[in-house]
Scaffold this motif. Structure first.
Motif, short mmCIF file in Angstrom:
data_model
loop_
_atom_site.label_atom_id
_atom_site.label_comp_id
_atom_site.label_asym_id
_atom_site.label_seq_id
_atom_site.Cartn_x
_atom_site.Cartn_y
_atom_site.Cartn_z
N ILE A 107 0.95 -1.17 0.10
CA ILE A 107 -0.01 -0.06 0.02
C ILE A 107 0.93 1.36 0.08
CG2 ILE A 107 -1.88 1.36 1.21
CD1 ILE A 107 -2.46 -1.55 2.73
N ASN A 109 1.28 5.78 -1.05
CA ASN A 109 0.60 7.01 -1.84
C ASN A 109 1.61 7.66 -2.32
OD1 ASN A 109 1.84 8.04 0.66
ND2 ASN A 109 0.50 9.77 0.64
N GLU A 114 -2.83 10.05 -4.31
CA GLU A 114 -3.64 8.83 -4.08
C GLU A 114 -2.89 7.77 -3.54
OE1 GLU A 114 -4.50 9.40 -9.16
OE2 GLU A 114 -2.71 8.35 -8.56
N ARG A 116 -2.49 3.74 -3.37
CA ARG A 116 -2.67 2.53 -4.42
C ARG A 116 -2.12 1.30 -3.56
NH1 ARG A 116 -2.27 4.10 -10.33
NH2 ARG A 116 -2.68 6.26 -10.33
N SER A 117 -2.58 0.09 -4.25
CA SER A 117 -2.30 -0.95 -3.69
C SER A 117 -2.12 -2.31 -4.69
CB SER A 117 -3.34 -1.47 -2.73
OG SER A 117 -3.02 -2.75 -2.18
N CYS A 118 -1.45 -3.13 -4.30
CA CYS A 118 -1.33 -4.39 -5.07
C CYS A 118 -0.80 -5.71 -4.27
CB CYS A 118 -0.42 -4.24 -6.26
SG CYS A 118 1.34 -4.48 -6.19
N THR A 133 -2.15 -3.37 -9.95
CA THR A 133 -2.37 -2.26 -9.24
C THR A 133 -3.62 -1.38 -9.09
OG1 THR A 133 0.12 -1.66 -9.24
CG2 THR A 133 -1.24 0.25 -8.50
N VAL A 134 -4.12 -1.08 -8.14
CA VAL A 134 -5.65 -0.65 -7.93
C VAL A 134 -5.34 0.80 -7.06
CG1 VAL A 134 -6.76 -2.72 -7.97
CG2 VAL A 134 -6.11 -1.86 -5.87
N GLU A 135 -6.25 1.83 -7.57
CA GLU A 135 -6.27 3.15 -6.83
C GLU A 135 -7.47 2.73 -5.75
OE1 GLU A 135 -8.08 7.42 -7.34
OE2 GLU A 135 -6.82 6.68 -8.79
N VAL A 136 -6.87 3.08 -4.38
CA VAL A 136 -7.87 2.78 -3.20
C VAL A 136 -8.69 4.03 -2.94
CG1 VAL A 136 -7.69 2.44 -0.66
CG2 VAL A 136 -5.92 1.35 -2.39
N THR A 137 -8.03 5.15 -3.00
CA THR A 137 -8.56 6.43 -2.85
C THR A 137 -7.62 7.76 -3.30
OG1 THR A 137 -9.58 8.03 -1.19
CG2 THR A 137 -7.52 6.90 -0.43
N ALA A 146 -1.16 0.83 7.97
CA ALA A 146 -2.05 -0.57 7.58
C ALA A 146 -2.13 -1.43 8.61
CB ALA A 146 -1.35 -1.10 6.36
#
Length: 169
Positions: A107, A109, A114, A116-118, A133-137, A146
């Protein structure tokens, strides 16, 4: 990072004695020979590996990781070397080991504010197989932290309290 040695990235293994009143340390093992920032690490008990993630200051603070192995108080890094996960500059990062799925969760930023996480599977050859990879917020976070909590081990009477804590966060 070792501020007394040009901020090089180093890791050391510590072991608490059986009575819990002292700790012994091995020799620090260098994972990056240049300036490192925002270092975080996680242990994968399923294969006795450690993953360290950090901002590589020599590479524009890109999110970088390295996989190594513990053997008693000794530590060694895999031959694949430090690997860039995200090439843009990061500000913070966190690692979690999901023991239910046996995956490392990254995780971070970035400077576009932004989070992001993977995920990654830790391989026997000291490499990772990474997911997408996805954008969390993109809500402009100022810091990042975390916590991993396995719902498998939470009793039913505890679940309402967990729900309340999650809503407060």
């Amino acid at each position: 990072c070792d501020y007394n040695d040009s901020s090089k990235g180093k890791c050391v293994v510590g072991e608490v004695n059986s009575s819990g009143d002292s700790i012994s340390f091995g020799t620090p093992a260098e994972f990056l020979g240049s300036d490192t920032r925002y270092i975080t690490s996680v242990f994968s008990p399923d294969n006795n590996k450690v993953v360290v993630a950090f901002a590589n200051n020599g590479n524009s603070d890109a999110l970088t990781y390295h996989v190594g192995q513990c053997n008693g108080l000794n530590f060694s890094w895999g031959s694949s070397g430090a690997t860039t996960l995200y090439s843009n500059a990061i500000q913070w990062n966190a690692l979690i080991y999901d023991s239910d799925q046996q995956k490392v969760v990254f995780i971070w930023n970035n400077q576009a504010n932004e989070i992001r996480s993977c995920t990654g599977d830790v391989n026997a050859n000291d490499t990772l197989t990474l997911g997408s990879t996805v954008e969390v917020t993109s809500d402009n976070p100022t810091t990042l932290g975390a916590v991993y909590l396995s719902l498998i081990h939470i009793s039913e009477p505890t679940r309402p309290y967990l729900d309340l804590v999650c809503r407060l966060l």
